[in-house]
Write an enzyme that holds these catalytic residues in place. Structure first.
Site, PDB file in Angstrom:
ATOM      1  N   ASP A  97       0.822  -1.213   0.000  1.00  0.00           N
ATOM      2  CA  ASP A  97       0.000   0.000   0.000  1.00  0.00           C
ATOM      3  C   ASP A  97       0.855   1.262   0.000  1.00  0.00           C
ATOM      4  O   ASP A  97       0.364   2.355  -0.295  1.00  0.00           O
ATOM      5  CB  ASP A  97      -0.919   0.004   1.228  1.00  0.00           C
ATOM      6  CG  ASP A  97      -0.146  -0.072   2.540  1.00  0.00           C
ATOM      7  OD1 ASP A  97       0.579  -1.065   2.723  1.00  0.00           O
ATOM      8  OD2 ASP A  97      -0.254   0.847   3.379  1.00  0.00           O
ATOM      9  N   TYR A 120      10.948   3.368   0.766  1.00  0.00           N
ATOM     10  CA  TYR A 120      10.424   2.001   0.624  1.00  0.00           C
ATOM     11  C   TYR A 120       9.347   1.950  -0.453  1.00  0.00           C
ATOM     12  O   TYR A 120       9.375   1.105  -1.356  1.00  0.00           O
ATOM     13  CB  TYR A 120       9.869   1.517   1.964  1.00  0.00           C
ATOM     14  CG  TYR A 120       9.095   0.223   1.880  1.00  0.00           C
ATOM     15  CD1 TYR A 120       9.726  -0.974   1.570  1.00  0.00           C
ATOM     16  CD2 TYR A 120       7.717   0.198   2.112  1.00  0.00           C
ATOM     17  CE1 TYR A 120       9.016  -2.167   1.487  1.00  0.00           C
ATOM     18  CE2 TYR A 120       6.997  -0.978   2.031  1.00  0.00           C
ATOM     19  CZ  TYR A 120       7.655  -2.157   1.713  1.00  0.00           C
ATOM     20  OH  TYR A 120       6.945  -3.337   1.621  1.00  0.00           O
ATOM     21  N   LYS A 124       9.517  -0.033  -4.131  1.00  0.00           N
ATOM     22  CA  LYS A 124       8.517  -1.051  -4.476  1.00  0.00           C
ATOM     23  C   LYS A 124       7.801  -0.677  -5.773  1.00  0.00           C
ATOM     24  O   LYS A 124       7.461  -1.546  -6.587  1.00  0.00           O
ATOM     25  CB  LYS A 124       7.514  -1.226  -3.335  1.00  0.00           C
ATOM     26  CG  LYS A 124       8.087  -1.849  -2.074  1.00  0.00           C
ATOM     27  CD  LYS A 124       8.588  -3.278  -2.294  1.00  0.00           C
ATOM     28  CE  LYS A 124       7.449  -4.260  -2.449  1.00  0.00           C
ATOM     29  NZ  LYS A 124       7.953  -5.661  -2.555  1.00  0.00           N
TER      30      LYS A 124
END
Length: 283
Positions: A97, A120, A124
């Site tokens: 998410d 992060y 991703k």
């Protein structure tokens, strides 16, 4: 035979229980900081499907180590996707998410605009873009707030704090769907098997536990199920600053996943009960 990248993480551990005949690659067998090793491992094994359950998940440390996180989360999955495309086999890649900015209160759909707030999330997203660009029988599964009886996670942290404190302050204005690692593992296996038969099901999907709650309410349920008399006081995220910014809204619309694979959002309270039972057996 399925090939799984990851060996000791939360989802990988659950996959080991589900897939006793699968081959699991830890850092010793395939170091994701050397992406070509991932490509070579897949071609050497020639599996029926690949699940990538490995990632650089230290969210705060990624702020100072974005280059390494980018290799693990961004470059390595692309090499996996290329190898899988060459063999025409499914790849299931787990994402997060954190690729969204967490604005608003409406659940994010897979096709919504991405705008990660932290390193992060950015790394991703690089992996997502690369895997999507390669194409083939690849599915990206975004999930959130993973917990299990293994490794480090929010449930185990709350239980540890609850041993010595009768009152805790927990963030109450970040909302999302806690997701049991075992449910994610089952979803990954289902996707991999479906993609073998239905390559048109490739794409990006959302999968998280229901109902959506705050971290504070998640903590209250943990203590309610364990019978611990711990008072949880909700606080704003601004009162608990962290190196990496977290999304306030981690709600995810999972309807397309249910339509494609027939799996509804799992009840995280039931998953929590199973995890607590597992933890009790090991203490």
């Amino acid at each position: 035979m399925m090939l799984v990248f990851g060996k000791t993480g939360q989802v990988a551990t659950e996959l080991r229980a589900l897939l006793p005949n699968a081959r699991f690659l830890g850092r010793e067998q395939a170091d994701l900081t050397e992406p070509k090793a991932c490509f070579d491992a897949i071609l050497a094994a020639r599996p029926e499907a690949v699940i990538n359950a490995a990632a650089y998940t230290a969210v705060d440390y990624a702020e100072e180590n974005e280059a390494t996180a980018d290799v693990v989360n961004g470059v390595a999955p692309v090499q996996m996707a290329k190898a899988c495309a060459e063999l025409d086999i499914p790849l299931v890649h787990i994402s997060t998410d954190y690729v969204f900015d967490g604005s608003g209160v409406v659940p994010f759909k897979p096709g919504d605009i991405t705008a990660p707030l932290c390193a992060y999330g950015r790394t991703k997203l690089v992996g997502e873009h690369g895997v999507t660009e390669v194409g083939g029988r690849s599915a990206i599964l975004r999930t959130s707030w993973v917990f299990s009886a293994h490794g480090g996670n929010f449930v185990k942290t709350m239980l540890r704090y609850g041993e010595t404190r009768d009152k805790l302050t927990v963030v109450a204005d970040q909302i999302g769907g806690p997701t049991a690692a075992c449910d994610i593992a089952k979803a990954c296996v289902t996707i991999a098997r479906k993609l073998k038969v239905y390559p048109d099901k490739a794409g990006i999907y959302h999968f998280s536990g229901a109902p959506d709650v705050s971290w504070a309410d998640f903590a209250r349920e943990i203590f309610a199920q364990t019978g611990k008399k711990v008072v949880v006081e909700g606080i704003p995220a601004t009162s608990y600053p962290t190196p990496a910014a977290r999304p306030y809204n981690s709600r995810m619309d999972c309807t397309s996943f249910e339509a494609a694979f027939g799996i509804r959002r799992p009840d995280w309270k039931a998953g929590l009960a199973d995890v607590l039972s597992d933890l009790e057996k090991t203490t």
